[in-house]
Motif scaffolding. Structure first.
Motif, short mmCIF file in Angstrom:
data_model
loop_
_atom_site.label_atom_id
_atom_site.label_comp_id
_atom_site.label_asym_id
_atom_site.label_seq_id
_atom_site.Cartn_x
_atom_site.Cartn_y
_atom_site.Cartn_z
N GLU A 184 31.82 1.14 10.96
CA GLU A 184 30.68 0.56 10.28
C GLU A 184 31.15 -0.10 8.99
OE1 GLU A 184 26.70 2.85 10.73
OE2 GLU A 184 28.24 4.36 10.45
N GLN A 185 30.67 -1.29 8.73
CA GLN A 185 30.97 -1.96 7.47
C GLN A 185 30.39 -1.14 6.32
OE1 GLN A 185 29.41 -5.92 7.17
NE2 GLN A 185 29.83 -6.09 4.99
N ARG A 200 29.55 -0.52 2.00
CA ARG A 200 29.00 -1.31 0.92
C ARG A 200 30.06 -1.80 -0.07
NH1 ARG A 200 23.44 2.14 -0.45
NH2 ARG A 200 22.64 2.10 1.69
N ASN A 201 31.12 -1.01 -0.24
CA ASN A 201 32.17 -1.44 -1.18
C ASN A 201 33.32 -2.13 -0.47
OD1 ASN A 201 33.46 0.63 0.10
ND2 ASN A 201 34.00 1.78 -1.75
N ASN A 202 33.10 -2.48 0.84
CA ASN A 202 34.08 -3.22 1.63
C ASN A 202 35.39 -2.47 1.86
OD1 ASN A 202 32.79 -5.58 2.47
ND2 ASN A 202 33.07 -6.55 0.48
N THR A 203 35.36 -1.15 1.74
CA THR A 203 36.50 -0.37 2.20
C THR A 203 36.73 -0.64 3.68
OG1 THR A 203 36.02 1.36 0.58
CG2 THR A 203 37.46 1.95 2.42
N VAL A 204 35.64 -0.71 4.41
CA VAL A 204 35.66 -1.18 5.81
C VAL A 204 34.89 -2.49 5.82
CG1 VAL A 204 35.11 -0.66 8.20
CG2 VAL A 204 35.69 1.20 6.64
N PRO A 205 35.57 -3.64 5.94
CA PRO A 205 34.89 -4.94 5.76
C PRO A 205 34.12 -5.42 6.98
CG PRO A 205 37.23 -5.28 6.15
CD PRO A 205 37.03 -3.79 6.06
N LEU A 206 34.33 -4.78 8.15
CA LEU A 206 33.72 -5.24 9.38
C LEU A 206 33.15 -4.07 10.17
CD1 LEU A 206 36.58 -7.61 10.63
CD2 LEU A 206 34.43 -8.36 9.58
N ALA A 207 32.19 -4.37 11.02
CA ALA A 207 31.71 -3.39 12.00
C ALA A 207 32.36 -3.70 13.35
CB ALA A 207 30.20 -3.45 12.12
N LEU A 208 32.69 -2.65 14.08
CA LEU A 208 33.35 -2.79 15.37
C LEU A 208 32.65 -1.89 16.38
CD1 LEU A 208 35.73 -3.78 17.18
CD2 LEU A 208 37.01 -1.79 16.37
N PHE A 238 28.94 -15.55 20.20
CA PHE A 238 28.68 -15.73 18.78
C PHE A 238 27.17 -15.58 18.57
CE2 PHE A 238 32.24 -18.41 20.01
CZ PHE A 238 33.23 -18.02 19.12
N ASN A 239 26.79 -14.77 17.61
CA ASN A 239 25.36 -14.64 17.31
C ASN A 239 25.15 -14.19 15.88
OD1 ASN A 239 25.69 -11.64 17.62
ND2 ASN A 239 25.92 -12.21 19.77
N GLY A 240 23.94 -14.36 15.41
CA GLY A 240 23.68 -13.99 14.03
C GLY A 240 22.23 -14.16 13.64
N ARG A 241 21.97 -13.85 12.38
CA ARG A 241 20.62 -13.98 11.84
C ARG A 241 20.70 -14.50 10.41
NH1 ARG A 241 18.60 -8.19 9.39
NH2 ARG A 241 20.03 -8.29 7.62
N PHE A 242 19.66 -15.22 10.03
CA PHE A 242 19.50 -15.68 8.65
C PHE A 242 18.13 -15.22 8.18
CE2 PHE A 242 18.12 -18.84 5.48
CZ PHE A 242 19.15 -18.68 4.56
N LYS A 243 18.12 -14.27 7.27
CA LYS A 243 16.86 -13.65 6.82
C LYS A 243 16.15 -14.60 5.86
CE LYS A 243 15.50 -8.88 5.78
NZ LYS A 243 15.06 -8.58 7.14
N VAL A 244 14.89 -14.90 6.15
CA VAL A 244 14.13 -15.83 5.33
C VAL A 244 12.97 -15.15 4.60
CG1 VAL A 244 14.75 -17.84 6.71
CG2 VAL A 244 12.73 -16.51 7.32
N LYS A 247 28.03 -8.24 7.75
CA LYS A 247 26.91 -8.65 6.92
C LYS A 247 27.48 -9.30 5.67
CE LYS A 247 22.73 -6.90 4.66
NZ LYS A 247 21.92 -5.70 4.34
N PHE A 248 27.33 -10.62 5.57
CA PHE A 248 27.92 -11.36 4.46
C PHE A 248 27.08 -11.30 3.19
CE2 PHE A 248 29.94 -13.13 8.19
CZ PHE A 248 31.24 -13.34 7.78
N SER A 249 25.78 -11.15 3.36
CA SER A 249 24.87 -11.06 2.22
C SER A 249 23.58 -10.43 2.73
CB SER A 249 24.59 -12.44 1.63
OG SER A 249 23.86 -13.24 2.54
N ASP A 250 22.61 -10.24 1.85
CA ASP A 250 21.33 -9.70 2.29
C ASP A 250 20.67 -10.60 3.33
OD1 ASP A 250 21.58 -7.51 0.67
OD2 ASP A 250 20.41 -8.36 -0.98
N ALA A 251 21.03 -11.89 3.31
CA ALA A 251 20.37 -12.85 4.21
C ALA A 251 21.16 -13.11 5.49
CB ALA A 251 20.14 -14.17 3.49
#
Length: 293
Positions: free
Chosen positions: A121-122, A124-132, A201-207, A169-173
């Motif tokens: 799991e990714q 918050r402090n990027n110790t683990v930068p990605l989820a797998l 490839f998939n993703g979301r952009f929170k609006v 998750k690159f940002s809150d959005a």
């Protein structure tokens, strides 16, 4: 007296050090928690996400795709068209980051047994930068055996799908995923593939706090050496979907348009021959509901 003072001082230092160490450890654990809600659901249109709910959570999913919109208002842009497909699914989180499930799809009355494991799991402090995560299913075609070839075997009903998913998750959005998969059918129609490797490839952009723009792209790769009998076969078409998601703490509702009628992943990767063309797009939705026990 000096001995008592020395002993008392040592005890105070030890106690203070223990408290400080506990506070430091607590702060580290607090900072190093997994990122919150990289996706709102375990589903993202046709795909799985790296998200698994807390232990003892039951998830019910309804997936529905209508007919293509090519006939316009005559069948209400596919809403009243024939050939609609639907899947009902249940999944349960049996252990931390481990989920098992079952689903039934209208097309070919297919029953699928599936499992997902989020290995990383990714944080918050990027110790683990990605989820797998890894996901797989085994599906059984439930049609009468007279729908198959004359040399029918029970194993002809089987198909399977396996996928490795990497997300961030690159940002809150913004949250994005990619993955690679392998699909297999024991029995295929002439001109089709037994095996297919694909990328996703998939993703979301929170609006808004509850709303997101979502998309997915599934691309079957043309690797002829996997099936020497299929050298001259037409490679399946990519599946592209886009839509909007509304979520709450226990629900996620996704409405979208896409060019594949399949609802289990191997069907999308092997059997989709609808090109990415506006006439081939169909309206679909995915609804999930959570219960915590």
């Amino acid at each position: 007296m000096r001995t008592k003072i020395f002993t008392l001082s040592c005890l105070l230092v030890f106690a203070f050090g223990s408290v400080l160490a506990q506070e430091t450890e607590t702060e580290t654990k607090k900072v190093d928690k997994p990122v919150r809600s990289p996706f709102e659901s375990g589903y993202l249109i046709d795909n799985q996400t790296t998200v698994i709910q807390p232990v003892n959570t039951l998830e019910f999913a309804i997936q529905h795709k209508f007919g293509s919109i090519e006939n316009g208002s005559s069948d209400l842009w596919g809403l009243y068209a024939s050939g609609a497909n639907i899947r009902l699914g249940l999944s349960y989180v049996v252990a931390n980051n481990v989920q098992v499930g079952i689903g039934v799809t209208k097309d070919k009355m297919t029953t699928d047994f599936n499992a997902k494991w989020t290995i990383l799991e990714q944080t918050r402090n990027n110790t683990v930068p990605l989820a797998l995560a890894v996901y797989g299913n085994l599906a059984i075609d439930g049609r009468d055996k007279d729908q198959f070839h004359d040399d029918f075997k029970s194993s002809n009903r089987l198909s399977s799908f396996a996928q490795v998913i990497v997300g961030r998750k690159f940002s809150d959005a913004i949250s994005l995923q990619t993955g690679i998969s392998f699909s297999h059918y024991n029995l295929i129609n002439e001109g089709m593939y037994h095996d297919k490797v694909g990328v996703h490839f998939n993703g979301r952009f929170k609006v808004s706090p509850q709303g997101s723009i979502i998309f997915n792209l599934d691309m079957p790769l043309d690797l002829g050496y996997l099936d020497s009998e299929a050298d001259n076969y037409e490679n399946p078409e990519p599946n592209f979907s886009f839509g909007y998601e509304i979520s709450t703490s226990t629900h996620a509702f996704q409405i979208y348009m896409g060019n594949s009628n399949g609802l289990i992943q191997q069907d999308i990767m092997v059997n989709n021959h609808s090109k990415i063309d506006m006439d081939n797009f169909m309206i679909g939705f995915t609804i999930t509901r959570l219960w915590n026990f």
